[in-house]
Design an enzyme around this catalytic site. Structure first.
Site, PDB file in Angstrom:
ATOM      1  CE  LYS A 162     -21.096  34.269   3.398  1.00 15.34           C
ATOM      2  NZ  LYS A 162     -20.828  34.254   1.945  1.00 15.34           N
ATOM      3  CG  ASP A 191     -23.097  34.500  -0.557  1.00 20.77           C
ATOM      4  OD1 ASP A 191     -23.220  33.559  -1.371  1.00 20.77           O
ATOM      5  OD2 ASP A 191     -22.007  35.079  -0.358  1.00 20.77           O
ATOM      6  CD  GLU A 217     -22.880  37.194  -3.066  1.00 21.40           C
ATOM      7  OE1 GLU A 217     -23.397  38.321  -2.912  1.00 21.40           O
ATOM      8  OE2 GLU A 217     -21.786  36.886  -2.562  1.00 21.40           O
ATOM      9  CG  ASP A 242     -18.865  36.239  -4.487  1.00 21.82           C
ATOM     10  OD1 ASP A 242     -17.824  36.734  -4.957  1.00 21.82           O
ATOM     11  OD2 ASP A 242     -18.944  35.901  -3.283  1.00 21.82           O
ATOM     12  CE  LYS A 266     -16.831  38.532  -2.398  1.00 25.63           C
ATOM     13  NZ  LYS A 266     -16.784  37.126  -1.951  1.00 25.63           N
ATOM     14  CD  GLN A 294     -12.857  36.702  -1.539  1.00 21.29           C
ATOM     15  OE1 GLN A 294     -13.283  37.055  -2.614  1.00 21.29           O
ATOM     16  NE2 GLN A 294     -13.271  35.607  -0.952  1.00 21.29           N
TER      17      GLN A 294
HETATM   18  C1  MUC Z   1     -18.885  35.762   0.122  1.00 23.93           C
HETATM   19  O1  MUC Z   1     -19.477  36.707  -0.391  1.00 23.93           O
HETATM   20  O2  MUC Z   1     -19.010  34.667  -0.397  1.00 23.93           O
HETATM   21  C2  MUC Z   1     -17.128  33.674   1.786  1.00 23.93           C
HETATM   22  C3  MUC Z   1     -16.373  32.942   0.947  1.00 23.93           C
HETATM   23  C4  MUC Z   1     -15.717  33.832   0.096  1.00 23.93           C
HETATM   24  O3  MUC Z   1     -14.928  33.568  -0.819  1.00 23.93           O
HETATM   25  O4  MUC Z   1     -16.059  35.096   0.378  1.00 23.93           O
HETATM   26  C5  MUC Z   1     -16.895  35.101   1.520  1.00 23.93           C
HETATM   27  C6  MUC Z   1     -18.055  35.991   1.355  1.00 23.93           C
HETATM   28 MG    MG Z   2     -20.509  35.488  -1.887  1.00 25.17          MG
END
Ligand code: MUC
Ligand code: MG
Length: 370
Positions: A162, A191, A217, A242, A266, A294
């Site tokens: 992240k 991401d 991402e 995403d 997802k 998610q």
């Molecule tokens: C992600 O992949 O972004 C964090 C916020 C969300 O909506 O999902 C997570 C993981």
């Molecule tokens: Mg994401």
């Protein structure tokens, strides 16, 4: 397989360790368990993770959408008539995780009624998936310690990092430390949850070029189209859609107009039916897919696993399946396991999750009604 009962049960389970990322934070899983019961007593279940910072849904809005908008289309309908339910739900915009759960619960009923796993009904390609672990914001040394612990304990060799903090040097420092401490063979991808501008994202790409990252991402907001397209054109690695691609139309637009060059699928938001369409779109376009997280419970992660492993194109990349390990508990009666960096698909009728009724009774928030 006629549905005669719809339950949207709010529950709360604290996290052992909160997850922090550019668009939000999560300290408690305030989810909704969806249960659809047929007149012959078959129960389809799915987990709904409301993520207000991503889709604008809350626990209360999910319950309201299910009870007041979707239940009328479900009651009296045969669970096999998925497309009719989808057509009815399509009249409501948004509410993606509520819709995704309805679809999963319908498939669960069909699988249980036939005595067949949904994994097989979908395609049954592989019996396990490689696992990718998502590492949230922390200091560089804490992020390294978490990744090392996951490698040591679970054999995980793929990490989604992240990023998207300000100043960006924090993130670049964390990526560099992860690469140095984990070595060249571990897969790392980023991401940013839209945390940067396109220009900042380009700076990060340039500053991390030597680190062998595989995906980038949501580096910036895809709605800011010129900046985003310039970034995608500039990027030497695929840019993953995403939250910019929560529907089939959004994914088609982003992938065909230069907003993204890879796709996160997802099941929490597109269930199995729409996820199949997304997968076909990506495969036909020659675009890679990552099964995303998610911030799912074990109930939700099982759906991701079952779908991801059902097809060759969604099995190629490691799937994000491990963040339930940050929860203090779960509603699933049988825990999921990660060993040697892989998770095995449960071989049970339906999606493959049984709910622990005692745990549900203790974590539910709706006055403990049954
Ligand atoms: C992600 O992949 O972004 C964090 C916020 C969300 O909506 O999902 C997570 C993981
Ligand atoms: Mg994401």
């Amino acid at each position: 397989m006629i549905i005669d009962r719809v339950e949207a049960i709010p529950y709360r389970i604290p996290m052992r360790k909160p997850l922090h990322f550019a668009s939000g934070d999560l300290a408690e899983m305030e989810h909704v368990l969806l249960r659809l019961t047929t007149s012959d007593g078959v129960v389809g279940v799915a987990d709904v993770p409301p993520r207000p910072y991503t889709y604008g849904e809350t626990q209360a809005s999910v319950i309201d959408a299910i009870q007041n908008l979707f239940a009328p289309a479900l009651i009296g309908t045969d669970a096999r008539d998925r497309s009719a339910v989808h057509a009815a739900m399509h009249r409501t915009v948004g509410n993606v995780t509520a819709k995704g759960a309805v679809d999963i619960a319908l498939w669960d009923i069909v699988g249980k009624s036939l005595g067949v796993s949904v994994h097989r009904l979908l395609g049954g390609y592989a019996d396990s998936l490689r696992v990718s672990h998502m590492v949230g914001f922390a200091s560089a040394s804490e992020m390294v310690a978490e990744a090392l612990a996951y490698r040591e304990r679970y054999g995980v060799e793929v990490f989604k990092v992240k990023v998207g903090r300000r100043p960006i040097t924090l993130d670049v420092e964390a990526c560099r430390a992860l690469r140095e401490e984990l070595g060249p063979d571990v897969e790392l991808y980023l991401d940013a949850n839209r945390g940067w501008t396109a220009v900042e994202a380009m700076q990060v790409l340039d500053a991390t070029r030597d680190l062998g990252l595989t995906f980038f991402e949501e580096p910036c907001d895809a709605a800011e189209v010129i900046g985003r397209r310039r970034l995608v054109a500039h990027s030497h690695i695929p840019v993953v859609a995403d939250e910019s691609a929560p529907t089939l139309g959004d994914a088609a637009r982003e992938l065909t107009t230069g907003g993204a060059t890879a796709l996160s699928i997802k099941t929490a938001r597109t269930g199995f039916t729409l996820s199949q369409k997304l997968l076909a779109l990506a495969e036909g376009l020659g675009v890679e897919v990552i099964m995303g997280n998610q911030i799912d419970s074990q109930v939700g992660s099982t759906a991701t696993l079952v779908f991801g492993a059902a097809f060759a194109h969604s099995s190629r990349r490691a799937a994000e399946l491990s963040n339930f390990l940050d929860m203090t508990d779960d509603l699933a009666a049988e825990p999921l396991h990660i060993a040697d960096g892989r998770m095995a698909v449960p071989d049970r009728p339906g999606v493959g999750v049984d709910i622990d009724e005692q745990k549900l009774a203790s974590y539910r928030l709706d006055g403990k009604l049954s």
